[in-house]
Motif scaffolding. Sequence first.
Motif, PDB file in Angstrom:
ATOM      1  N   ASN A 152     -32.697 -11.665  11.106  1.00  0.00           N
ATOM      2  CA  ASN A 152     -31.698 -10.468  11.421  1.00  0.00           C
ATOM      3  C   ASN A 152     -30.005 -11.154  11.023  1.00  0.00           C
ATOM      4  O   ASN A 152     -29.964 -12.113  11.146  1.00  0.00           O
ATOM      5  N   SER A 153     -29.523 -10.045  10.571  1.00  0.00           N
ATOM      6  CA  SER A 153     -28.042 -10.666  10.053  1.00  0.00           C
ATOM      7  C   SER A 153     -27.067  -9.385  10.565  1.00  0.00           C
ATOM      8  O   SER A 153     -27.583  -8.264  10.706  1.00  0.00           O
ATOM      9  N   PHE A 154     -25.723  -9.754  10.974  1.00  0.00           N
ATOM     10  CA  PHE A 154     -24.830  -8.906  11.128  1.00  0.00           C
ATOM     11  C   PHE A 154     -23.534  -9.459  10.960  1.00  0.00           C
ATOM     12  O   PHE A 154     -23.385 -10.342  10.475  1.00  0.00           O
ATOM     13  N   LEU A 157     -24.169  -9.015  24.237  1.00  0.00           N
ATOM     14  CA  LEU A 157     -22.970  -9.784  24.458  1.00  0.00           C
ATOM     15  C   LEU A 157     -22.844 -10.688  23.356  1.00  0.00           C
ATOM     16  O   LEU A 157     -24.072 -11.261  22.747  1.00  0.00           O
ATOM     17  N   PHE A 158     -21.786 -10.858  22.588  1.00  0.00           N
ATOM     18  CA  PHE A 158     -21.463 -11.919  21.317  1.00  0.00           C
ATOM     19  C   PHE A 158     -20.659 -12.985  22.044  1.00  0.00           C
ATOM     20  O   PHE A 158     -19.543 -12.677  22.381  1.00  0.00           O
ATOM     21  N   THR A 159     -21.250 -14.129  22.078  1.00  0.00           N
ATOM     22  CA  THR A 159     -20.519 -15.355  22.472  1.00  0.00           C
ATOM     23  C   THR A 159     -20.595 -16.561  21.578  1.00  0.00           C
ATOM     24  O   THR A 159     -21.528 -16.903  20.831  1.00  0.00           O
ATOM     25  N   LYS A 160     -19.124 -16.914  21.244  1.00  0.00           N
ATOM     26  CA  LYS A 160     -19.170 -18.088  20.133  1.00  0.00           C
ATOM     27  C   LYS A 160     -19.477 -19.143  20.931  1.00  0.00           C
ATOM     28  O   LYS A 160     -19.464 -19.500  21.955  1.00  0.00           O
ATOM     29  N   VAL A 161     -20.442 -19.920  20.071  1.00  0.00           N
ATOM     30  CA  VAL A 161     -21.207 -21.084  20.764  1.00  0.00           C
ATOM     31  C   VAL A 161     -21.001 -22.385  19.302  1.00  0.00           C
ATOM     32  O   VAL A 161     -21.679 -22.219  18.476  1.00  0.00           O
ATOM     33  N   GLY A 162     -19.997 -23.217  19.689  1.00  0.00           N
ATOM     34  CA  GLY A 162     -19.650 -23.937  18.454  1.00  0.00           C
ATOM     35  C   GLY A 162     -19.353 -23.159  17.053  1.00  0.00           C
ATOM     36  O   GLY A 162     -18.388 -22.168  17.511  1.00  0.00           O
ATOM     37  N   ASN A 163     -19.643 -23.230  15.997  1.00  0.00           N
ATOM     38  CA  ASN A 163     -19.495 -22.477  14.896  1.00  0.00           C
ATOM     39  C   ASN A 163     -20.474 -21.276  14.784  1.00  0.00           C
ATOM     40  O   ASN A 163     -20.431 -20.713  13.810  1.00  0.00           O
ATOM     41  N   ASP A 164     -21.483 -21.102  15.754  1.00  0.00           N
ATOM     42  CA  ASP A 164     -22.299 -20.119  15.684  1.00  0.00           C
ATOM     43  C   ASP A 164     -22.038 -19.133  16.640  1.00  0.00           C
ATOM     44  O   ASP A 164     -21.161 -18.823  17.518  1.00  0.00           O
ATOM     45  N   ASP A 175     -26.844 -11.629  22.615  1.00  0.00           N
ATOM     46  CA  ASP A 175     -27.811 -11.602  23.903  1.00  0.00           C
ATOM     47  C   ASP A 175     -27.853 -10.051  24.204  1.00  0.00           C
ATOM     48  O   ASP A 175     -26.694  -9.428  24.565  1.00  0.00           O
ATOM     49  N   ASP A 176     -28.969  -9.360  23.806  1.00  0.00           N
ATOM     50  CA  ASP A 176     -29.154  -8.169  23.873  1.00  0.00           C
ATOM     51  C   ASP A 176     -30.006  -7.414  24.944  1.00  0.00           C
ATOM     52  O   ASP A 176     -31.237  -8.009  24.954  1.00  0.00           O
ATOM     53  N   LEU A 177     -29.809  -6.485  26.041  1.00  0.00           N
ATOM     54  CA  LEU A 177     -30.561  -5.979  26.811  1.00  0.00           C
ATOM     55  C   LEU A 177     -30.659  -4.630  26.549  1.00  0.00           C
ATOM     56  O   LEU A 177     -29.376  -4.103  26.871  1.00  0.00           O
ATOM     57  N   THR A 178     -31.759  -4.017  26.421  1.00  0.00           N
ATOM     58  CA  THR A 178     -31.783  -2.472  26.220  1.00  0.00           C
ATOM     59  C   THR A 178     -32.982  -2.026  27.150  1.00  0.00           C
ATOM     60  O   THR A 178     -33.925  -2.330  27.475  1.00  0.00           O
ATOM     61  N   ILE A 179     -32.324  -0.931  27.845  1.00  0.00           N
ATOM     62  CA  ILE A 179     -33.266  -0.209  28.765  1.00  0.00           C
ATOM     63  C   ILE A 179     -33.577   1.045  28.108  1.00  0.00           C
ATOM     64  O   ILE A 179     -32.749   1.770  27.926  1.00  0.00           O
ATOM     65  N   TYR A 227     -30.558 -14.229  19.955  1.00  0.00           N
ATOM     66  CA  TYR A 227     -30.277 -15.090  18.896  1.00  0.00           C
ATOM     67  C   TYR A 227     -29.216 -15.825  18.896  1.00  0.00           C
ATOM     68  O   TYR A 227     -28.191 -15.449  19.437  1.00  0.00           O
ATOM     69  N   ILE A 228     -29.529 -16.943  17.944  1.00  0.00           N
ATOM     70  CA  ILE A 228     -28.409 -17.529  17.708  1.00  0.00           C
ATOM     71  C   ILE A 228     -28.166 -17.447  16.132  1.00  0.00           C
ATOM     72  O   ILE A 228     -29.033 -17.664  15.468  1.00  0.00           O
ATOM     73  N   CYS A 229     -27.002 -16.921  15.836  1.00  0.00           N
ATOM     74  CA  CYS A 229     -26.440 -16.445  14.651  1.00  0.00           C
ATOM     75  C   CYS A 229     -25.642 -17.765  13.836  1.00  0.00           C
ATOM     76  O   CYS A 229     -24.722 -17.982  14.457  1.00  0.00           O
ATOM     77  N   LYS A 230     -26.094 -17.908  12.791  1.00  0.00           N
ATOM     78  CA  LYS A 230     -25.521 -18.876  12.013  1.00  0.00           C
ATOM     79  C   LYS A 230     -24.332 -18.376  11.124  1.00  0.00           C
ATOM     80  O   LYS A 230     -24.597 -17.254  10.595  1.00  0.00           O
ATOM     81  N   LYS A 231     -23.217 -19.166  11.162  1.00  0.00           N
ATOM     82  CA  LYS A 231     -22.096 -18.584  10.258  1.00  0.00           C
ATOM     83  C   LYS A 231     -22.269 -18.541   8.918  1.00  0.00           C
ATOM     84  O   LYS A 231     -22.720 -19.970   8.530  1.00  0.00           O
ATOM     85  N   LYS A 232     -21.945 -17.846   8.032  1.00  0.00           N
ATOM     86  CA  LYS A 232     -22.119 -18.114   6.602  1.00  0.00           C
ATOM     87  C   LYS A 232     -20.866 -18.533   6.046  1.00  0.00           C
ATOM     88  O   LYS A 232     -20.036 -18.067   6.524  1.00  0.00           O
TER      89      LYS A 232
END
Length: 112
Positions: free
Chosen positions: A2-4, A77-84, A88-92, A107-112
């Motif tokens: 996945n990417s965004f 919630l989009f949270t910066k963790v180091g460079n990533d 964290d998505d909760l859908t009801i 997900y942990i998303c890697k910065k390009k």
Amino acid sequence: MNSFIIRKGVEGNQVIYQINGTKLVANGVPETRSKGDGFPTTYTTSCENQSLRARMQTHVSSAICPSLPLDVDSITLFTKVGNDIEMDDLTILNCPDKAPMNIRHKYICKKK
């Protein structure tokens, strides 16, 4: 995979985020927009501690809900963790004739 894409800017003294092209004002005020399918979508976006909190509430047509429409309430919630970035998505999902369904993606998303 996945990417965004998240972009941050300022317009009129307000913090603006664009997530995959959707413009969100991070002021905590609900904003309702019409979609092409006729169901309105309400976005509420805010900055909380070191996270971007994006909530989307809408109705959709779906085969999993015979008594349409399906009510969707999603908080991400989009949270910066180091460079990533941790996403964290909760859908009801609420269908009038079924028990609510909770779906969580993290997900942990890697910065390009």
